[in-house]
Each structure stands twice: as structure tokens, then as C-alpha cells.
Motif scaffolding. Structure first.
Motif, short mmCIF file in Angstrom:
data_model
loop_
_atom_site.label_atom_id
_atom_site.label_comp_id
_atom_site.label_asym_id
_atom_site.label_seq_id
_atom_site.Cartn_x
_atom_site.Cartn_y
_atom_site.Cartn_z
N TYR A 268 0.85 -1.24 0.08
CA TYR A 268 0.12 -0.06 -0.03
C TYR A 268 0.79 1.47 -0.06
O TYR A 268 0.69 2.25 -0.69
CB TYR A 268 -1.03 -0.01 1.26
CG TYR A 268 -2.18 -0.73 1.06
CD1 TYR A 268 -3.26 -0.29 0.38
CD2 TYR A 268 -2.15 -2.11 1.45
CE1 TYR A 268 -4.60 -1.17 0.36
CE2 TYR A 268 -3.41 -2.98 1.25
CZ TYR A 268 -4.47 -2.44 0.55
OH TYR A 268 -5.43 -3.24 0.57
N LEU A 269 2.04 1.27 0.78
CA LEU A 269 2.89 2.29 0.69
C LEU A 269 3.41 2.47 -0.65
O LEU A 269 3.51 3.78 -1.13
CB LEU A 269 4.23 2.15 1.54
CG LEU A 269 5.20 2.96 1.85
CD1 LEU A 269 4.82 4.39 2.51
CD2 LEU A 269 6.47 2.54 2.33
N ALA A 270 3.77 1.53 -1.39
CA ALA A 270 4.13 1.50 -2.98
C ALA A 270 3.09 2.18 -3.82
O ALA A 270 3.48 3.14 -4.41
CB ALA A 270 4.76 0.29 -3.23
N SER A 271 1.85 1.69 -3.44
CA SER A 271 0.91 2.34 -4.29
C SER A 271 0.75 3.54 -4.05
O SER A 271 0.35 4.49 -5.15
CB SER A 271 -0.21 1.71 -3.96
OG SER A 271 -0.88 1.85 -2.53
N GLY A 272 0.69 4.51 -2.87
CA GLY A 272 0.74 5.74 -2.60
C GLY A 272 1.64 6.39 -3.16
O GLY A 272 1.65 7.52 -3.77
N CYS A 273 3.05 5.88 -3.31
CA CYS A 273 4.27 6.46 -3.90
C CYS A 273 3.91 6.62 -5.41
O CYS A 273 4.13 7.68 -6.10
CB CYS A 273 5.46 5.71 -3.78
SG CYS A 273 6.11 5.94 -1.95
N LEU A 274 3.35 5.56 -6.26
CA LEU A 274 3.28 5.54 -7.49
C LEU A 274 2.15 6.51 -7.70
O LEU A 274 2.22 7.58 -8.89
CB LEU A 274 2.79 3.92 -7.84
CG LEU A 274 4.05 3.09 -7.93
CD1 LEU A 274 3.76 1.57 -8.26
CD2 LEU A 274 5.15 3.57 -9.10
N LEU A 275 1.08 6.53 -7.16
CA LEU A 275 0.05 7.29 -7.65
C LEU A 275 0.25 8.84 -7.48
O LEU A 275 -0.19 9.57 -8.21
CB LEU A 275 -1.22 7.06 -6.96
CG LEU A 275 -1.94 5.69 -7.18
CD1 LEU A 275 -2.86 5.37 -6.40
CD2 LEU A 275 -2.16 5.42 -8.68
N SER A 276 0.98 8.95 -6.39
CA SER A 276 1.29 10.55 -6.23
C SER A 276 2.49 11.04 -7.27
O SER A 276 2.52 12.15 -7.60
CB SER A 276 2.04 10.47 -4.88
OG SER A 276 0.83 10.57 -4.01
N TYR A 277 3.28 9.83 -7.68
CA TYR A 277 4.37 10.49 -8.49
C TYR A 277 3.73 10.63 -9.76
O TYR A 277 3.96 11.44 -10.48
CB TYR A 277 5.40 9.25 -8.67
CG TYR A 277 6.75 9.53 -9.19
CD1 TYR A 277 6.80 9.95 -10.67
CD2 TYR A 277 7.82 9.70 -8.56
CE1 TYR A 277 8.10 10.47 -11.17
CE2 TYR A 277 9.06 9.79 -9.12
CZ TYR A 277 9.01 10.16 -10.37
OH TYR A 277 10.34 10.61 -10.88
N GLY A 278 2.73 9.65 -10.31
CA GLY A 278 1.96 9.82 -11.41
C GLY A 278 1.23 10.94 -11.43
O GLY A 278 1.09 11.73 -12.59
#
Length: 343
Positions: A268-278
Motif C-alpha cells: 500500500y505504501l508503494a501504491s501511494g508513492c506510484l499514484l502521487s508520482y504519477g
């Protein structure tokens, strides 16, 4: 102050908003502590839009967002199973109104470090006393202490002089308001999910939801903090679309089995990183795409809440996050194929 001070300052806020908050929920079992999630969702609008908008755009839209945030916080207290004390609501509203562009990710001074650290240390001590059953501490006091660092740092931090730029053309204003609305949608999604979880009877399920939701939020906050310090982020490569799909698969698989734990939290941490980066890297050229992605996620949560009211809290999060990961992967591939160069 130095970069080390900035990192230490942000780490204090992360510690307060994730570890202390999750521990307090597990220790007390209080549903009213979920108000802190609503408060953080409202407050994050300021920090997120500070990265994506110019000073003039930010100033023109921030008070509209603050009023909307206050209305949503009040609605949570009136229309859900969350009933925080009046003082906690007042502190939350005051913090939203007082916060500004540099309050959360600016350059902290000694006063802001003390303002953040004192209530956080107090909260940590009281939470440990509750967890060890050495004392009974009112959960209302814990809630107010969790909110207090954000209000005090907003008051203590000094605002830098804004950049004076000429007013943007109509197209730029439309782009800015598209980004503003696209950030309001995740906040609305958070409030829908909190409404569902506020009626959950299993205290462990509520605590697991808080941990997963905070993992997503912290992942996103890390990227936004990096962008605030560096000024921008690199464009996303098409190959990163595979990362979205891998994380999507992991979250979907664990949610269907109602699995939680440190490794799931990392996903879930990685998903937050990816979505914010995108969102940051693609939003400059594809603001409407980001708006559509966030709108789809909100629609999915609303449909799930009406069609399947007995979803487990972590399954609700999966319903929210999985469509975003899938659509963001598609937008990354689309941008890559069209040789986009987002800022």
C-alpha cells in the motif's frame, strides 16, 4: 535550516500521523479517533496542491478548498458514526484555516520543531501508558493531541513572500481548477470510506484499515515532500506501468483474502508513492486524465458502499486503490507512446 532538519521535521509528522495514530486506535478501540483520518485528508489538500500549482493559482483557490474541507469535517461529525468532541472539531477547523503553503513541507525553524515535537512526545507517552494498561487516558485527549502539532506548526512557521506573477490566461485557470477538483475527489473518497468504517464493529478491522490507509497516505506524502524540496519530479517512464500492475495484483490478492501485515502495508505504501508520482509528473499535461482517474475511484467506492455494505475495511481500500493503479498504468503508457514530457 538544513535538509536534515527538514527530514527530521517531516519524520515527526509522519510518526504522529501513522505510528502513533495507528497505535492509539489499536490501544483504545475508539471509533472517534477516525476523525483524525478525516482531518488529515482535509489538510492534505493544501500540501498536495502546493506542489502542483503556482503561488498565484494556489492563493486564488486555497480558501475555497479550506471552506470545503471545513464543511466536510463538520459533515463527518453529523452524518457518520464518528462523534469527536467539540474541542477536537474546533482544533481541526482551526488547523485547516491556519495552514498555509509552507506549513507542512517548508523550512522549519526551532520554534516549529518544538511546536511539533512537544505534543507528539506527549501523545507517545500517553499512548504507551494506555497500551501497557498502566493508566486510563481519555481517547478524546489523545485525539486533540494528535491534531495539535499541525495547528501549532501552522501558527509557528513563517510564510515566505509569495511570487508576484501576472494573472494566468483562461486556459491556465481552467487547468488549475481541474487540478483542484481532481484533488478534492480523493478527499471525498476518503470521507466515504471513513463513513463505512465508522460503523464497523470489529476493532481489529478498524485498526487494520487505519494502518493500510496511512501506508497509502505516507507513500504519497513522501513523493509530495520530495517534489516540494526539489521543485519537480522526473517524468514517469513507460516501463513503470509494470510496477502499477504488480502492486495492483498484490493488493487485490491480499484484499480478497483479508490479509494484513507489514508486507501488505509495504504494498500500500508503494501504491501511494506510484499514484502521487504519477499525479505530479503527468498532471501538468493530463490534468483531465488525473481528474477522470480520481473520479472513477470515487465512483467505485460509492457503488461498493451501496451494493456491498458488508465489505471488510481493507476490501474497501482495495476497491478504491485498484482502479486508480490500473488507469494510471494506462495513462503512463499513453504518455510514453506520445513522447510526453511532463514537468
Amino acid at each position: 535550516m538544513t535538509m536534515k532538519a527538514r527530514i527530521a521535521y517531516q519524520a515527526l509528522l509522519f510518526f504522529n500521523s501513522t505510528l502513533l495514530y495507528s497505535f492509539a486506535v489499536r490501544s483504545t478501540g475508539s471509533r472517534d479517533l477516525l476523525f483524525f483520518s478525516a482531518f488529515l485528508a482535509a489538510l492534505s489538500l493544501t500540501a498536495n496542491l502546493a506542489v502542483q500549482l503556482s503561488d498565484s493559482q494556489f492563493r486564488s483557490g486555497i480558501w475555497g478548498l479550506k471552506i470545503a474541507s471545513v464543511a466536510l469535517l463538520t459533515w463527518v461529525c453529523l452524518k457518520t458514526g464518528i462523534a469527536p468532541p467539540a474541542m477536537a472539531l474546533a482544533l481541526g477547523i482551526a488547523a485547516v484555516l491556519a495552514t498555509h503553503r509552507d506549513a507542512l513541507a517548508g523550512a522549519p525553524n526551532r520554534l516549529t520543531m518544538v511546536a511539533a515535537g512537544a505534543p507528539i512526545i506527549t501523545t507517545a507517552v500517553l499512548t504507551m501508558l494506555v497500551w501497557g494498561k498502566w493508566a486510563e487516558i481519555d481517547d478524546e485527549l489523545l485525539l486533540m493531541l494528535l491534531i495539535l502539532p499541525y495547528l501549532l506548526t501552522a501558527i509557528a512557521s513563517r510564510r515566505r513572500a509569495p511570487e508576484h506573477r501576472p494573472a494566468g490566461v483562461e486556459g491556465e485557470r481552467l487547468h488549475a481548477w481541474t487540478l483542484i477538483v481532481s484533488q478534492l475527489l480523493p478527499t471525498a473518497s476518503s470521507f466515504v470510506m471513513l463513513t463505512l468504517v465508522s460503523y464497523e464493529k470489529d476493532a481489529t478491522a478498524v485498526a487494520n484499515f487505519v494502518m493500510m490507509e496511512r501506508a497509502i497516505a505516507i507513500g504519497g506524502s513522501l513523493i509530495y515532500f520530495y517534489a516540494r524540496v526539489k521543485g519537480t519530479v522526473r517524468p514517469m517512464a513507460g516501463a513503470m506501468g509494470a510496477g502499477f500492475l504488480i502492486i495492483l495484483t498484490a493488493i487485490f490478492a491480499t484484499a480478497m483474502r483479508d490479509v494484513t501485515g507489514p508486507l501488505v502495508a509495504v504494498a500500500y505504501l508503494a501504491s501511494g508513492c506510484l499514484l502521487s508520482y504519477g499525479t505530479i509528473s503527468l498532471g501538468a499535461l493530463y490534468a483531465r486524465g488525473i481528474l477522470a482517474i480520481n473520479g472513477t475511484a470515487l465512483f467505485g467506492v460509492v457503488i461498493a458502499s451501496s451494493r456491498a455494505p458488508h465489505l471488510h475495511p481493507v476490501e474497501v481500500l482495495a476497491v478504491y486503490i485498484c482502479p486508480q493503479l490500473l488507469l494510471m498504468a494506462g495513462l503512463v503508457v499513453f504518455a510514453s507512446r506520445n513522447n510526453a514530457q511532463p514537468a
